[in-house]
Design an enzyme around this catalytic site. Structure first.
Site, mmCIF file in Angstrom:
data_model
loop_
_atom_site.group_PDB
_atom_site.id
_atom_site.type_symbol
_atom_site.label_atom_id
_atom_site.label_comp_id
_atom_site.label_asym_id
_atom_site.label_seq_id
_atom_site.Cartn_x
_atom_site.Cartn_y
_atom_site.Cartn_z
ATOM 1 N N TYR A 51 22.356 -19.508 -53.323
ATOM 2 C CA TYR A 51 21.939 -20.912 -53.262
ATOM 3 C C TYR A 51 20.619 -21.092 -52.505
ATOM 4 O O TYR A 51 20.339 -22.196 -52.025
ATOM 5 C CB TYR A 51 23.032 -21.754 -52.622
ATOM 6 C CG TYR A 51 24.164 -22.115 -53.576
ATOM 7 C CD1 TYR A 51 23.948 -22.966 -54.660
ATOM 8 C CD2 TYR A 51 25.457 -21.619 -53.391
ATOM 9 C CE1 TYR A 51 24.967 -23.314 -55.527
ATOM 10 C CE2 TYR A 51 26.493 -21.961 -54.265
ATOM 11 C CZ TYR A 51 26.233 -22.815 -55.318
ATOM 12 O OH TYR A 51 27.249 -23.161 -56.180
ATOM 13 N N HIS A 117 30.348 -24.218 -61.077
ATOM 14 C CA HIS A 117 28.888 -24.114 -61.082
ATOM 15 C C HIS A 117 28.446 -23.735 -62.488
ATOM 16 O O HIS A 117 29.147 -22.983 -63.178
ATOM 17 C CB HIS A 117 28.414 -23.011 -60.107
ATOM 18 C CG HIS A 117 26.970 -22.638 -60.300
ATOM 19 N ND1 HIS A 117 25.948 -23.308 -59.659
ATOM 20 C CD2 HIS A 117 26.379 -21.714 -61.102
ATOM 21 C CE1 HIS A 117 24.782 -22.783 -60.057
ATOM 22 N NE2 HIS A 117 25.022 -21.814 -60.926
ATOM 23 N N GLU A 128 20.705 -15.840 -62.192
ATOM 24 C CA GLU A 128 22.066 -15.956 -61.653
ATOM 25 C C GLU A 128 22.997 -14.898 -62.260
ATOM 26 O O GLU A 128 23.841 -14.338 -61.562
ATOM 27 C CB GLU A 128 22.600 -17.374 -61.887
ATOM 28 C CG GLU A 128 21.856 -18.385 -61.022
ATOM 29 C CD GLU A 128 22.229 -19.836 -61.290
ATOM 30 O OE1 GLU A 128 21.692 -20.707 -60.588
ATOM 31 O OE2 GLU A 128 23.048 -20.103 -62.189
HETATM 32 P P1 ADP Z 1 24.990 -28.778 -59.674
HETATM 33 O O1 ADP Z 1 26.059 -27.829 -59.161
HETATM 34 O O2 ADP Z 1 25.571 -29.903 -60.474
HETATM 35 O O3 ADP Z 1 23.877 -28.060 -60.395
HETATM 36 P P2 ADP Z 1 23.137 -29.055 -57.423
HETATM 37 O O4 ADP Z 1 22.418 -27.874 -57.978
HETATM 38 O O5 ADP Z 1 22.348 -30.284 -57.137
HETATM 39 O O6 ADP Z 1 24.347 -29.495 -58.379
HETATM 40 O O7 ADP Z 1 23.870 -28.649 -56.066
HETATM 41 C C1 ADP Z 1 24.500 -27.393 -55.943
HETATM 42 C C2 ADP Z 1 25.832 -27.606 -55.268
HETATM 43 O O8 ADP Z 1 25.629 -28.068 -53.932
HETATM 44 C C3 ADP Z 1 26.740 -28.673 -55.905
HETATM 45 O O9 ADP Z 1 27.460 -28.213 -57.017
HETATM 46 C C4 ADP Z 1 27.651 -28.999 -54.745
HETATM 47 O O10 ADP Z 1 28.672 -28.018 -54.555
HETATM 48 C C5 ADP Z 1 26.691 -28.937 -53.567
HETATM 49 N N1 ADP Z 1 26.124 -30.285 -53.286
HETATM 50 C C6 ADP Z 1 25.170 -30.930 -53.986
HETATM 51 N N2 ADP Z 1 24.890 -32.140 -53.462
HETATM 52 C C7 ADP Z 1 25.703 -32.253 -52.370
HETATM 53 C C8 ADP Z 1 25.890 -33.264 -51.384
HETATM 54 N N3 ADP Z 1 25.202 -34.409 -51.414
HETATM 55 N N4 ADP Z 1 26.810 -33.038 -50.409
HETATM 56 C C9 ADP Z 1 27.518 -31.888 -50.364
HETATM 57 N N5 ADP Z 1 27.379 -30.878 -51.258
HETATM 58 C C10 ADP Z 1 26.489 -31.061 -52.255
HETATM 59 MG MG MG Z 2 22.473 -26.708 -59.700
#
Ligand code: ADP
Ligand code: MG
Length: 140
Positions: A51, A117, A128
């Site tokens: 991440y 994810h 990934e």
């Molecule tokens: P996605 O998984 O939908 O691609 P993102 O890439 O924006 O979303 O974020 C990666 C992961 O980080 C999310 O799936 C979630 O587990 C976590 N996350 C994202 N935004 C938040 C938030 N505002 N508070 C807590 N955890 C978050």
């Molecule tokens: Mg993402």
């Protein structure tokens, strides 16, 4: 539309609730094929590496803590338009905003503990997949 590969994870909240089969069935029912799969309990360091793109975000620590809190199932999915299709089946990041019938709407607990994810673009899918699998582990 070309056959693509994407990367998917069934996150620790979902493995804890024994949802691996139900979530995988959603993917298969929608035309995606699991061409690689393994259950891993990632280390904090592995979570931070995976991440890294989110390292400046306020939720980064919470996210890495959660992702290393229990087993995850990492998968490679193959199918027509697999990257976008998987994102559609998953639903929005925040389960309260996810469409009816999506995995996150039905199984996610919160915006952080959101069951799955999925890669968001061809370049990230490639990176990934390579983070978790060697070519020999992927059998189409
Ligand atoms: P996605 O998984 O939908 O691609 P993102 O890439 O924006 O979303 O974020 C990666 C992961 O980080 C999310 O799936 C979630 O587990 C976590 N996350 C994202 N935004 C938040 C938030 N505002 N508070 C807590 N955890 C978050
Ligand atoms: Mg993402």
């Amino acid at each position: 539309m070309a056959v693509e590969r994407t990367f998917s994870m069934i996150k620790p909240d979902a493995t804890r609730d024994n949802l691996t089969g139900k979530i995988t069935a959603r993917l298969e029912e929608n035309g995606l094929r699991v061409v690689a799969s393994k259950r891993v309990w990632m280390s904090r360091k592995q979570a931070e590496g995976f991440y890294a793109v989110h390292s400046a975000r306020g939720f980064f620590n919470e996210l890495c803590e959660f992702m290393s809190s229990g087993p995850t199932v990492v998968q490679v999915l193959e199918g027509e338009n697999a990257i976008l299709k998987n994102r559609e089946i998953m639903g929005a990041t925040d389960p309260s905003k996810a469409a009816v019938g999506t995995i996150r709407r039905d199984f996610a607990k919160s915006i952080g503990e959101n069951a799955v994810h999925g890669s968001d673009a061809p370049e990230t899918a490639k990176q990934e997949i390579a983070y978790w699998f060697s070519e020999l582990e992927i059998v189409g």
